[in-house]
Scaffold this active site. Structure first.
Site, PDB file in Angstrom:
ATOM      1  N   HIS A   1      -7.754  -0.162  -4.948  1.00  0.00           N
ATOM      2  CA  HIS A   1      -8.449  -0.192  -3.652  1.00  0.00           C
ATOM      3  C   HIS A   1      -9.720  -1.042  -3.727  1.00  0.00           C
ATOM      4  CE1 HIS A   1      -5.698   3.238  -2.992  1.00  0.00           C
ATOM      5  NE2 HIS A   1      -5.750   2.890  -1.731  1.00  0.00           N
TER       6      HIS A   1
ATOM      7  N   HIS B   1       1.148   4.110  -3.201  1.00  0.00           N
ATOM      8  CA  HIS B   1       0.991   5.566  -3.067  1.00  0.00           C
ATOM      9  C   HIS B   1       2.288   6.305  -3.404  1.00  0.00           C
ATOM     10  CE1 HIS B   1      -3.150   6.073  -1.748  1.00  0.00           C
ATOM     11  NE2 HIS B   1      -3.016   4.914  -1.143  1.00  0.00           N
TER      12      HIS B   1
ATOM     13  N   GLU C   1     -10.104  11.092  -4.886  1.00  0.00           N
ATOM     14  CA  GLU C   1      -8.995  10.684  -3.999  1.00  0.00           C
ATOM     15  C   GLU C   1      -8.593  11.755  -3.000  1.00  0.00           C
ATOM     16  OE1 GLU C   1      -5.317   9.438  -5.856  1.00  0.00           O
ATOM     17  OE2 GLU C   1      -4.485   8.906  -3.939  1.00  0.00           O
TER      18      GLU C   1
ATOM     19  N   HIS D   1      -9.769  10.198   5.718  1.00  0.00           N
ATOM     20  CA  HIS D   1      -8.636   9.656   6.475  1.00  0.00           C
ATOM     21  C   HIS D   1      -8.279  10.594   7.628  1.00  0.00           C
ATOM     22  CE1 HIS D   1      -6.743   6.122   4.444  1.00  0.00           C
ATOM     23  NE2 HIS D   1      -7.359   6.564   3.358  1.00  0.00           N
TER      24      HIS D   1
ATOM     25  N   HIS E   1     -11.800  11.665  -0.147  1.00  0.00           N
ATOM     26  CA  HIS E   1     -11.176  10.483   0.459  1.00  0.00           C
ATOM     27  C   HIS E   1     -10.075  10.860   1.454  1.00  0.00           C
ATOM     28  CE1 HIS E   1      -7.299   8.336  -0.045  1.00  0.00           C
ATOM     29  NE2 HIS E   1      -7.967   7.364   0.540  1.00  0.00           N
TER      30      HIS E   1
ATOM     31  N   HIS F   1       0.833  -1.200   0.000  1.00  0.00           N
ATOM     32  CA  HIS F   1       0.000   0.000   0.000  1.00  0.00           C
ATOM     33  C   HIS F   1       0.872   1.257   0.000  1.00  0.00           C
ATOM     34  CE1 HIS F   1      -3.010   2.835   2.000  1.00  0.00           C
ATOM     35  NE2 HIS F   1      -3.467   2.591   0.797  1.00  0.00           N
TER      36      HIS F   1
HETATM   37 CU1  CUO Z   1      -4.694   3.971  -0.160  1.00  0.00          CU
HETATM   38 CU2  CUO Z   1      -6.982   5.701   1.399  1.00  0.00          CU
HETATM   39  O1  CUO Z   1      -5.327   4.741   1.681  1.00  0.00           O
HETATM   40  O2  CUO Z   1      -5.962   5.464  -0.362  1.00  0.00           O
END
Ligand code: CUO
Length: 690
Positions: A241, A216, A351, A371, A367, A212
């Site tokens: 995702h 990113h 995103e 978080h 998104h 992950h």
């Molecule tokens: Cu990979 Cu929310 O953590 O995009």
């Protein structure tokens, strides 16, 4: 690696908190810095310090003076001991400037100098992230392997008591060959009173979390356009995702848990608590926990502000755009959300990437700010001076059950859009004259039962030496053992009849859960949304009968274990050029050891689905760039410097509605598809890695 500049770059991934002048590579190599590189603390002792660390080394790599010392004031807001979050707007802006600075270094030597100079002056996590992004994107650093994040910051990945054991072992037992492997406990975050703990092996897997992070890293939301603006990145944000969620839901069924509830209401208590217990190495504190039944609040802190109402407004605008079928830019120009571009536009907008979103003022930062709100739930106004929880950090977010609920909500928005598109039709799904007549998946070569696959626990080890700041340096590696799910490798065999001339197809393999946690059959619409992509590859079909064989270890979604956890140091680097090329990995890719869901003791039932699609509708004309060795997990990670290698929308054919009532009917209507029942049997024993 012969070029010492490339070597120097590799070394800067090691010991992220130690000053640059200390030794690296098990005490064998040191960087020789110009005096002006030393920070104030050591400026008066440069001779003594550099003498001390250059004794007994095999290699001294001189670092050039910098033509101009950069002004690093832009990064001052983020102290060396603060946590760094890719979901935080201010941190992202700082990272963006740093990436731009690194990308702008005129040549390799100046890049080494810039990195060596900045490393001790910046937040270590900010540095490692931006540095890795630059290494992944500079044309002159293609040869530099990016050290896996679990080895750079091991404390973000494993239970902290292991570090005490590791230091003791290394301090007492001098020869690294004699040291025992220190044990990373499993199942340490909660007891079985917490149902969600049944999925801890998945959420807290080292390979899952480092994948992950790496994803990113390859797909940043900010930075120079040539780094951010990648082919279909918004769509891949959705798809990668989405696949994680499909896998997570299936994994829940395997453990008698029902499908996850998307977090679609931020105003009610969150039942799932999470106590991560892992340490942040920048401040040596544990990541804050979230108690059960926590109410989310507006965040009003110096380092982040966001109101829940704002997130809800963005959500409503995004949903309205989907219902209307178009988005509007800041000048009111409309772009339709069609079946080709729509998902990519939505991905970048939701995103969100501030530089790629069609209108970030209006559609916001849905998104990322979710978080943020979740990660500060324990201290939304900083009255307790706590930093963010694991949801604030891409290296740790997937540990928390709420990650899947938040992403489940984001995914439901994308799925809503996909549901508005017409179902796939026969011209899109079919491949005239090609029929798949036999499907099988079988373990090993012997007499194993076809279509019964096996999972079990495996004990493996990873080297933590690179990330053990201020630990022992001169004497080798420190291995930690950990237990993870594993699957017995298997082979797919498909018989395919081609009633025409020689032609090319794309073989697409999925497994779809057949039943839910109560053993109740699933509808096609549910199977479709939980279809797990297993592999995708090109096949040449000769006229007549063809047999296609493929190993599970070749999967286009996964990377092998060794790539995630290779030991550090020259001794472990292959010498032959071709091997070195393979070794020059990108660590992006689903861990091979989690390629299969766990299944259960009785044998969990799946549909193994295969489709050969018409390559003339799939193929992509690639620009003429050098071949890349990181291509193994392209379904999830794309190809470096290339277009996404499949023209169909990601997830095809399960990303849209299908024209049939159930999977049996679908397969019955299209000869180029076939399926068979597959069982995944879990054997509850721990096997040592051979
Ligand atoms: Cu990979 Cu929310 O953590 O995009």
């Amino acid at each position: 690696m012969t070029n010492t500049d490339l070597k120097a770059l590799e070394l800067l991934f090691q010991r992220p908190l130690e000053p640059v002048f200390t030794t690296r590579d098990q005490g064998k190599v040191v960087l020789e810095l110009p005096d002006s590189f030393y920070t104030d603390r050591y400026r008066n002792d440069t001779v003594a310090v550099s003498n001390r660390f250059s004794q007994d080394v095999d290699l001294k790599i001189p670092v050039q003076e910098l033509a101009n010392k950069p002004n690093l004031d832009f990064a001052k807001k983020l102290g060396r001991k603060n946590q760094f979050s890719l979901f935080n707007d201010r941190h992202k802006e700082i990272a963006s400037q740093l990436i731009t600075l690194f990308m702008g270094a005129p040549n390799l030597k100046q890049f080494v100098a810039l990195a060596a100079y900045t490393k001790d002056r910046l937040n270590p996590v900010l540095f490692q992230y931006s540095y890795a992004v630059a290494i992944a994107h500079r044309p002159d650093t293609r040869e530099v392997p990016i050290t896996n994040i679990s080895q750079v910051f091991p404390s973000n990945f494993v239970e902290p008591s292991v570090f005490r054991d590791a230091r003791e072992e290394a301090a007492v037992i001098g020869d690294s060959g004699e040291r025992i492997h220190v044990d990373i406990p499993r199942n340490y975050t909660a007891s079985d009173r917490e149902d969600e703990q049944r999925l801890a092996y998945f959420r807290e897997d080292i390979g899952v979390n480092s994948h992950h992070w790496h994803w990113h890293l390859v797909y940043p939301t900010t930075g120079p356009m040539e780094v951010v603006n990648k082919d279909r990145r918004g769509e891949l944000f959705y798809y990668m995702h989405h696949q994680i969620l499909a896998r997570y839901n299936v994994e829940r069924f395997c453990n008698n848990l029902k499908r996850l509830q998307p977090l679609n209401n931020l105003r009610i208590e969150v039942p799932e608590g999470y106590f991560p217990k892992i340490l942040s190495s920048v401040n040596n504190r544990t990541y804050p926990a979230r108690v059960s039944n926590q109410l989310l609040k507006d965040v009003d802190r110096e380092d982040a502000t966001i109101e829940i109402g704002e997130v809800e407004r963005w959500r409503d605008r995004v949903l309205a755009a989907i219902d209307q079928g178009f988005v509007e830019d800041a000048s009111g120009n409309r772009t339709p959300l069609d079946d080709v571009q729509g998902i990519d536009i939505l991905g970048n907008m939701i995103e969100a990437s501030p530089v790629l979103s069609i209108n970030s003022q209006f559609y916001g930062n849905l998104h990322n700010q979710g978080h943020t709100i979740i990660s500060f739930a324990h201290d939304p106004d900083a009255r307790h001076l706590e930093e963010f929880g694991v949801m604030g950090d891409v290296t740790t977010a997937m540990r928390d059950p709420i990650f899947y609920r938040w992403h489940g909500f984001i995914d439901s928005i994308f799925n809503k859009f996909k549901a508005r598109l017409d179902p796939y039709n026969a011209a899109q799904l079919g491949f005239d004259g090609v029929s798949v007549t036999y499907v099988e998946a079988k373990i090993g070569k012997g007499n194993a039962r076809p279509n019964t696959l096996l999972t079990y626990w495996q004990k493996s080890s990873a080297d933590l030496a690179a990330g053990l700041d201020f630990g022992p340096s001169a004497d080798g590696n420190i291995f930690a053992s950990f237990t993870h799910l594993q699957n017995a490798p298997f082979t797919y065999t498909f018989n395919v009849t081609n009633n025409g001339a020689r032609r090319t197809g794309t073989c697409r393999i999925f497994i779809c859960p057949k039943v839910d946690e109560r053993n109740q059959p699933l509808r096609l619409e549910d199977q479709r949304l939980m279809a797990i992509e297993m592999d995708k590859f090109t096949v040449e079909l000769l006229p007549g009968e063809n047999t296609v064989r493929r190993q599970s270890t070749e999967s286009s979604v996964a990377i092998p274990f060794e790539r995630s956890f290779r030991p550090i140091g020259a001794a472990y680097q292959p010498k032959a050029a071709d091997e070195l090329a393979r070794f020059r990995f990108c660590g992006c890719g689903w861990p091979q050891h989690l390629l299969l869901p766990k299944g259960n003791a009785q044998g969990m039932l799946f549909d193994l689905f295969v489709m050969i699609s018409d390559y003339s509708q799939d193929s992509v004309q690639q620009p003429n760039t050098p071949n890349d060795a990181c291509s193994t997990a392209y379904s999830f990670c794309g190809l470096k410097d290339k277009l996404y290698p499949d023209r169909r929308t990601m997830g095809f054919p399960f990303d849209r509605r299908l024209p049939n009532a159930n999977l049996t009917e679908l397969v019955g209507s299209f000869q180029n598809m076939a399926k068979t029942d597959l069982r995944i049997v879990f054997n509850d024993r721990v096997v040592d890695k051979p």
